[in-house]
Design a protein around this motif. Structure first.
Motif, mmCIF file in Angstrom:
data_model
loop_
_atom_site.group_PDB
_atom_site.id
_atom_site.type_symbol
_atom_site.label_atom_id
_atom_site.label_comp_id
_atom_site.label_asym_id
_atom_site.label_seq_id
_atom_site.Cartn_x
_atom_site.Cartn_y
_atom_site.Cartn_z
ATOM 1 N N PRO A 43 0.814 -1.233 0.000
ATOM 2 C CA PRO A 43 0.000 0.000 0.000
ATOM 3 C C PRO A 43 0.841 1.274 0.000
ATOM 4 C CG PRO A 43 -0.919 -1.595 1.529
ATOM 5 C CD PRO A 43 0.402 -2.161 1.074
ATOM 6 N N GLY A 44 2.083 1.188 0.441
ATOM 7 C CA GLY A 44 2.953 2.370 0.437
ATOM 8 C C GLY A 44 3.891 2.430 -0.748
ATOM 9 N N ALA A 45 3.769 1.506 -1.699
ATOM 10 C CA ALA A 45 4.664 1.491 -2.854
ATOM 11 C C ALA A 45 4.464 2.745 -3.704
ATOM 12 C CB ALA A 45 4.420 0.237 -3.687
ATOM 13 N N GLN A 46 5.571 3.325 -4.145
ATOM 14 C CA GLN A 46 5.540 4.568 -4.929
ATOM 15 C C GLN A 46 6.077 4.303 -6.327
ATOM 16 O OE1 GLN A 46 7.791 7.532 -2.857
ATOM 17 N NE2 GLN A 46 6.356 7.655 -1.123
ATOM 18 N N TYR A 47 5.365 4.849 -7.305
ATOM 19 C CA TYR A 47 5.760 4.728 -8.706
ATOM 20 C C TYR A 47 6.001 6.141 -9.238
ATOM 21 C CZ TYR A 47 5.556 3.532 -13.662
ATOM 22 O OH TYR A 47 5.843 3.380 -14.989
ATOM 23 N N ARG A 48 7.242 6.389 -9.716
ATOM 24 C CA ARG A 48 7.631 7.738 -10.182
ATOM 25 C C ARG A 48 7.941 7.698 -11.666
ATOM 26 N NH1 ARG A 48 9.161 11.494 -6.163
ATOM 27 N NH2 ARG A 48 9.051 10.609 -4.054
ATOM 28 N N ARG A 49 7.479 8.755 -12.340
ATOM 29 C CA ARG A 49 7.789 8.941 -13.761
ATOM 30 C C ARG A 49 8.229 10.393 -13.968
ATOM 31 N NH1 ARG A 49 3.762 6.445 -17.973
ATOM 32 N NH2 ARG A 49 4.929 4.611 -17.223
ATOM 33 N N ASN A 50 9.394 10.535 -14.556
ATOM 34 C CA ASN A 50 9.991 11.878 -14.738
ATOM 35 C C ASN A 50 10.172 12.585 -13.402
ATOM 36 O OD1 ASN A 50 10.014 11.544 -17.562
ATOM 37 N ND2 ASN A 50 7.892 12.284 -17.701
ATOM 38 N N GLY A 51 10.466 11.809 -12.351
ATOM 39 C CA GLY A 51 10.743 12.377 -11.050
ATOM 40 C C GLY A 51 9.516 12.698 -10.222
ATOM 41 N N ARG A 52 8.317 12.525 -10.763
ATOM 42 C CA ARG A 52 7.103 12.865 -10.029
ATOM 43 C C ARG A 52 6.344 11.589 -9.671
ATOM 44 N NH1 ARG A 52 3.872 17.512 -13.065
ATOM 45 N NH2 ARG A 52 2.765 17.417 -11.055
ATOM 46 N N ILE A 53 5.728 11.589 -8.473
ATOM 47 C CA ILE A 53 4.977 10.420 -8.015
ATOM 48 C C ILE A 53 3.675 10.303 -8.814
ATOM 49 C CG2 ILE A 53 3.738 9.385 -6.081
ATOM 50 C CD1 ILE A 53 5.727 10.569 -4.201
ATOM 51 N N VAL A 54 3.446 9.115 -9.333
ATOM 52 C CA VAL A 54 2.176 8.815 -9.999
ATOM 53 C C VAL A 54 1.289 8.114 -8.961
ATOM 54 C CG1 VAL A 54 1.045 7.571 -11.867
ATOM 55 C CG2 VAL A 54 3.310 8.591 -12.215
ATOM 56 N N GLY A 55 0.198 8.774 -8.553
ATOM 57 C CA GLY A 55 -0.674 8.206 -7.517
ATOM 58 C C GLY A 55 -1.326 6.916 -7.988
ATOM 59 N N SER A 56 -0.932 5.815 -7.416
ATOM 60 C CA SER A 56 -1.477 4.517 -7.818
ATOM 61 C C SER A 56 -1.399 3.554 -6.643
ATOM 62 C CB SER A 56 -0.737 3.946 -9.037
ATOM 63 O OG SER A 56 0.645 3.807 -8.724
ATOM 64 N N ASP A 57 -2.294 2.597 -6.649
ATOM 65 C CA ASP A 57 -2.341 1.581 -5.592
ATOM 66 C C ASP A 57 -1.841 0.270 -6.195
ATOM 67 O OD1 ASP A 57 -2.773 -0.019 -3.464
ATOM 68 O OD2 ASP A 57 -4.872 0.540 -3.163
ATOM 69 N N LEU A 58 -0.622 -0.104 -5.805
ATOM 70 C CA LEU A 58 0.011 -1.267 -6.413
ATOM 71 C C LEU A 58 -0.170 -2.540 -5.598
ATOM 72 C CD1 LEU A 58 3.419 0.360 -7.481
ATOM 73 C CD2 LEU A 58 1.260 0.278 -8.732
ATOM 74 N N ARG A 59 -1.052 -2.534 -4.627
ATOM 75 C CA ARG A 59 -1.111 -3.669 -3.711
ATOM 76 C C ARG A 59 -1.705 -4.921 -4.375
ATOM 77 N NH1 ARG A 59 -4.963 -1.355 0.871
ATOM 78 N NH2 ARG A 59 -3.932 0.591 0.224
ATOM 79 N N HIS A 60 -2.470 -4.742 -5.470
ATOM 80 C CA HIS A 60 -3.154 -5.895 -6.064
ATOM 81 C C HIS A 60 -2.490 -6.404 -7.342
ATOM 82 C CE1 HIS A 60 -6.265 -5.042 -3.174
ATOM 83 N NE2 HIS A 60 -6.575 -3.872 -3.733
ATOM 84 N N ILE A 61 -1.427 -5.747 -7.802
ATOM 85 C CA ILE A 61 -0.898 -6.141 -9.118
ATOM 86 C C ILE A 61 -0.234 -7.507 -9.098
ATOM 87 C CG2 ILE A 61 -0.569 -3.738 -9.799
ATOM 88 C CD1 ILE A 61 2.392 -4.094 -9.253
ATOM 89 N N MET A 62 0.245 -7.929 -7.944
ATOM 90 C CA MET A 62 0.873 -9.240 -7.894
ATOM 91 C C MET A 62 -0.160 -10.351 -7.983
ATOM 92 S SD MET A 62 3.919 -8.290 -7.845
ATOM 93 C CE MET A 62 4.710 -9.881 -7.666
ATOM 94 N N ASP A 63 -1.363 -10.093 -7.434
ATOM 95 C CA ASP A 63 -2.423 -11.095 -7.508
ATOM 96 C C ASP A 63 -3.144 -11.065 -8.846
ATOM 97 O OD1 ASP A 63 -1.786 -11.775 -4.896
ATOM 98 O OD2 ASP A 63 -3.234 -10.322 -4.067
ATOM 99 N N ASP A 64 -3.326 -9.866 -9.373
ATOM 100 C CA ASP A 64 -4.046 -9.725 -10.623
ATOM 101 C C ASP A 64 -3.324 -8.749 -11.528
ATOM 102 O OD1 ASP A 64 -5.838 -9.665 -12.680
ATOM 103 O OD2 ASP A 64 -7.439 -8.642 -11.560
ATOM 104 N N PRO A 65 -2.419 -9.225 -12.390
ATOM 105 C CA PRO A 65 -1.656 -8.317 -13.262
ATOM 106 C C PRO A 65 -2.532 -7.524 -14.212
ATOM 107 C CG PRO A 65 -0.631 -10.492 -13.177
ATOM 108 C CD PRO A 65 -1.982 -10.630 -12.529
ATOM 109 N N GLY A 66 -3.777 -7.851 -14.347
ATOM 110 C CA GLY A 66 -4.621 -7.129 -15.275
ATOM 111 C C GLY A 66 -5.243 -5.877 -14.708
ATOM 112 N N VAL A 67 -4.976 -5.538 -13.432
ATOM 113 C CA VAL A 67 -5.570 -4.331 -12.864
ATOM 114 C C VAL A 67 -4.976 -3.099 -13.539
ATOM 115 C CG1 VAL A 67 -6.033 -5.445 -10.643
ATOM 116 C CG2 VAL A 67 -3.856 -4.304 -11.032
ATOM 117 N N GLU A 68 -5.696 -2.003 -13.425
ATOM 118 C CA GLU A 68 -5.263 -0.778 -14.118
ATOM 119 C C GLU A 68 -3.952 -0.216 -13.558
ATOM 120 O OE1 GLU A 68 -8.531 1.850 -13.761
ATOM 121 O OE2 GLU A 68 -9.704 0.893 -15.359
ATOM 122 N N GLU A 69 -3.698 -0.454 -12.252
ATOM 123 C CA GLU A 69 -2.475 0.086 -11.658
ATOM 124 C C GLU A 69 -1.206 -0.552 -12.240
ATOM 125 O OE1 GLU A 69 -5.140 -0.594 -10.040
ATOM 126 O OE2 GLU A 69 -5.663 1.159 -8.839
#
Length: 805
Positions: free
Chosen positions: A649-675
């Motif tokens: 829930p605290g994972a941060q994804y940055r693009r061009n140095g700026r944080i992209v607000g996203s919730d990455l907690r479910h991508i390992m269970d379901d790679p098809g989620v939008e995050e």
């Protein structure tokens, strides 16, 4: 520490003499200390004692001061008494001998004491002139501190030197008889040789005095002295010279009586007095008066201009130097080498005056000079021609100006442009027409535009006019040649002057894309080579050339340019050609001005891209992006997956140095989620550990971080910091989650919705904006007073209206 004895007082009075005397004492101490005897004075020879006594006297110290200095060097009272007795004995033995015989045969000559010295700071202010003001010629001669005209003491005694009181004459007798005499001329003008009558020498030259003294010595027992073959020779020299007093009067800077050396000259005395007064004194009429008779008149211009020192005569005692008032002075300015105020004597002309100024400057107008002359009532202008300068004399107060030649030429013609040697030429026989001028300029260049040339000519009223003609026909003789006039300027155009600057452009997958100057017969391969060759990802078999359409047509074309495509290998060899217009062959293709060449990039070529992942993964670091479809879950899997301590829930994804607000907690269970977004170059993923704190910022009483509690809600954390401040915007409070997402407070009627709090979140309470429109108490009172006045006025109107019938 300060010493108050007599020696220290002496040192303060005369430091140079005391330092010299201390060196003498140290030398004597060294000589004595080298001996191993009880008495230091007994070990000194008579010569050392005499030398000690002579140097002590030369230092100018009294005997008591010499004793004090000796005691300070370690001499005892006994040593001083013995030294005094030995010096007394030596003086007595010297006086009982024949003459004033001493062992010192030195010929050193020194200046007499008490000579006058020039004090520069005491000169009147009138000599310190404004540097921008015209200077009096010669005044700077006596302002130079390095030019004092002091006599040289090392030169031989002049044979015409007049002997006088206080001079010291030394006589050396050598050969069959040996003796030495130092004879000082008495105030009565005599010298005294022991056992001989006084010899009168005052007023004689040094040569006459020498003959008289030698003659008297022959009578006193030196038979044959100075006679060839006698074996006895005598040498007479002037060792110490006297001082004389001279008086300077008239228009000098500082008149008065000065004491100078008897070898001093007139210039030396003038320097001490500051020279003639630049405001009133003459630099050319300086009289030396001796015995009420003028013996010499000095003209300083002779020395300044020709270094002539014939008038710089040696002065005698009681001489008077008188500086007269100047007679005629004129100002000479303009184009001369030395502009200044010059003094002119009777008989001198303007030609002489120009000689004083060094002559005309290089760009001076020499035909005539302009003079502003004073008359009895006003001024007038005179013009003196060059022929009249040798016969016309300046007058007092003349102001002469020498002008500058005009910036124009009497016989110049010019040619510029497409000729072999452009420049200025003389209008003279053999160069009088346009054809002759072009021929003199070594002909036309190959790029000359011969259909038209033009001449810019100066008309009699100074206006300019343009004359155009066909240069080609003129050079071929088909039209008449054109005569040239003074100041004509011929311009021959180049064909390059009549067209745009040619260039070609290359861009795309080359090492140095650029705009390059066009040259004829340039191929596509040539241009690629000038651009540094292909880049690594270039596609050589797809090179495109875009060309302007130059042919005009009656209609409107659908296409705006022509395009050509080439296949070029890595060795820059041309292959087949594909065009949308007819063309001969690829090998014969040549670029034209303004062509644009594009080198395309290969479809499958792409530079390596990489992403970064760090934090709670097995193998954090940099990873190259394998394909265009790689996503966040793929990158985490390549990094070995998550560690047990990972907090998604605290994972941060940055693009061009700026944080992209996203919730990455479910991508390992379901790679098809939008995050689960696709990775791009330089993306960064940070997976932290679980945070145990919650931050509260903004309009709370105690902004801080508190520990996370599962059963706490949004308002509980606000209470942990003391609650809201008075200027808090409670409805606008929001929360920032550790993954970069945000959530705000909501309110519907009386129902409040607060966002959920997670570990690592930050609660932010905004402040209310400052109220800049709030009225002050004075403004409120003013408005209330105005309303009250308006109400009273309205009531009175209503009452009046109600009373009317």
């Amino acid at each position: 520490m300060r010493i108050n004895d007599k020696l220290s007082h002496c040192v303060r009075r005369n430091r140079s003499f005391c330092f010299f005397f201390a060196l003498v004492l140290l030398t004597s101490s060294y000589v004595v200390s080298a001996q191993s005897t009880p008495s230091r004075v007994d070990q000194l020879s008579d010569e050392q004692v005499q030398e000690f006594y002579r140097r002590a006297q030369a230092s100018g110290l009294s005997e008591s001061q010499i004793e004090q200095a000796a005691m300070s060097q370690g001499y005892t009272l006994t040593d001083i008494a013995k030294m005094r007795k030995r010096m007394t004995d030596l003086r007595m033995s010297s006086q009982n001998g024949r003459g004033q015989s001493v062992t010192d045969t030195s010929r050193g000559r020194v200046l007499p004491t008490g000579l006058s010295r020039r004090l520069v700071d005491s000169l009147p202010y009138t000599t310190r002139r404004d540097s921008t003001k015209l200077r009096v010629f010669g005044a700077s001669l006596f302002e130079n501190a390095n030019l004092s005209f002091e006599p040289n003491m090392r030169i031989a005694t002049p044979r015409n030197y007049i002997v006088g009181p206080d001079d010291e004459i030394t006589i050396d007798i050598a050969g069959a008889a040996s003796d030495n005499f130092k004879l000082k001329v008495s105030p009565e003008g005599t010298v005294k040789v022991p056992n001989l009558a006084a010899i009168f020498v005052s007023g004689l030259t040094i040569e006459q005095a020498e003959q008289r003294i030698i003659s008297r010595l022959r009578q006193g027992g030196y038979q044959g002295l100075g006679v060839p073959g006698s074996g006895i020779t005598a040498n007479v020299a002037l060792t110490n010279i006297r001082s004389i007093r001279v008086t300077l009067v008239g228009e000098v800077v500082r008149p008065g009586t000065y004491t100078i050396s008897s070898l001093g000259s007139a210039f030396n005395a003038l320097y001490l007095a500051g020279g003639p007064n630049p405001e009133t004194g003459s630099f050319r009429k300086i009289s030396i008066i001796r015995g009420n008779r003028v013996v010499r008149t000095i003209d300083l211009y002779d020395f300044i201009l020709r270094a002539d020192q014939r008038d710089n005569i040696r002065l005698q005692d009681q001489d008077v130097i008188r500086v007269a008032d100047y007679g005629t002075r004129v100002d000479l300015t303009g184009q001369v080498r030395r502009p200044a105020i010059f003094e002119v004597l009777p008989g001198e002309t303007f030609r002489t005056l120009l000689g004083f100024a060094g002559g005309f400057a290089d760009d001076a107008y020499r035909a005539s000079i302009t003079i502003r002359r004073n008359t009895d009532r006003e001024r007038k202008i005179l013009t003196v021609t060059e022929a009249e300068m040798a016969t016309t004399a300046p007058q007092p107060g003349d102001k002469i100006f020498v002008g500058k030649i005009l910036e124009r030429y009497e016989n110049r013609v010019q040619v510029a442009g497409a000729v072999m040697r452009p420049g200025d030429y003389a209008l003279e026989p053999g160069l009088e027409t346009v054809r002759q001028l072009v021929t003199r300029a070594e002909g036309l260049r190959k790029d000359a535009f011969v259909n038209r040339a033009n001449i810019v000519r100066e008309r009699p009223d100074m206006d300019r006019e343009n004359l155009s003609f066909d240069l080609g026909k003129l050079m071929r003789g088909e039209i008449a040649d054109i005569p040239l006039m003074r100041q004509d300027s011929l311009t021959v155009l180049s064909i390059r002057d009549l067209r745009e600057q040619y260039y070609v452009v290359i861009g795309g997958a080359v090492n140095k894309p650029d705009t390059i100057e066009y040259v004829n017969n340039m191929s596509v391969a040539d241009l690629i080579a000038l651009a540094g060759g292909f880049q690594e990802g270039a596609k050589p078999n797809l090179v495109e050339v875009a060309r302007r359409i130059r042919q005009d047509s009656a209609g409107i074309r659908a296409t705006t340019l022509e395009t050509f495509r080439f296949a070029v290998d890595r060795n820059l060899q041309l292959g087949s050609v594909e065009t949308n217009a007819a063309h001969d062959s690829a090998a014969a293709f040549r670029l034209q001005p303004f062509d644009i060449v594009y080198v395309r990039t290969s479809i499958n070529y792409e530079a390596q891209r990489q992403a970064f992942i760090f934090g709670e993964v097995m193998y954090p670091g940099n990873y190259a992006i394998a394909n265009r479809q790689e996503r966040i879950s793929d990158l985490i899997a390549r990094a070995g997956g998550l560690r047990p301590t990972a907090y998604m829930p605290g994972a941060q994804y940055r693009r061009n140095g700026r944080i992209v607000g996203s919730d990455l907690r479910h991508i390992m269970d379901d790679p098809g989620v939008e995050e689960n977004m696709m990775i791009t170059d330089q993306d960064t993923i940070f997976i932290p550990r679980r945070s145990e704190t919650v931050g509260i910022e903004g309009a709370v009483l105690n902004p801080s971080s508190v520990s996370y509690k599962v059963n706490y809600n949004f308002d509980d954390y606000i209470s942990e910091t003391g609650g809201f401040t008075d200027n808090a915007r409670q409805r606008k409070a929001y929360i920032i989650y550790p993954n970069g997402r945000k959530d705000r407070s909501r309110q519907f009627l009386f129902f409040k919705g607060r966002p959920r709090v997670e570990p690592g979140s930050t609660i932010v309470v905004p402040f209310k904006p400052m109220e800049n429109t709030k009225m002050s108490p004075i403004e409120r009172v003013g408005i209330l007073s105005l309303i009250g006045t308006l109400a009273a006025t309205a009531a009175s109107i209503i009452v009046n209206l109600s009373r009317q019938p």
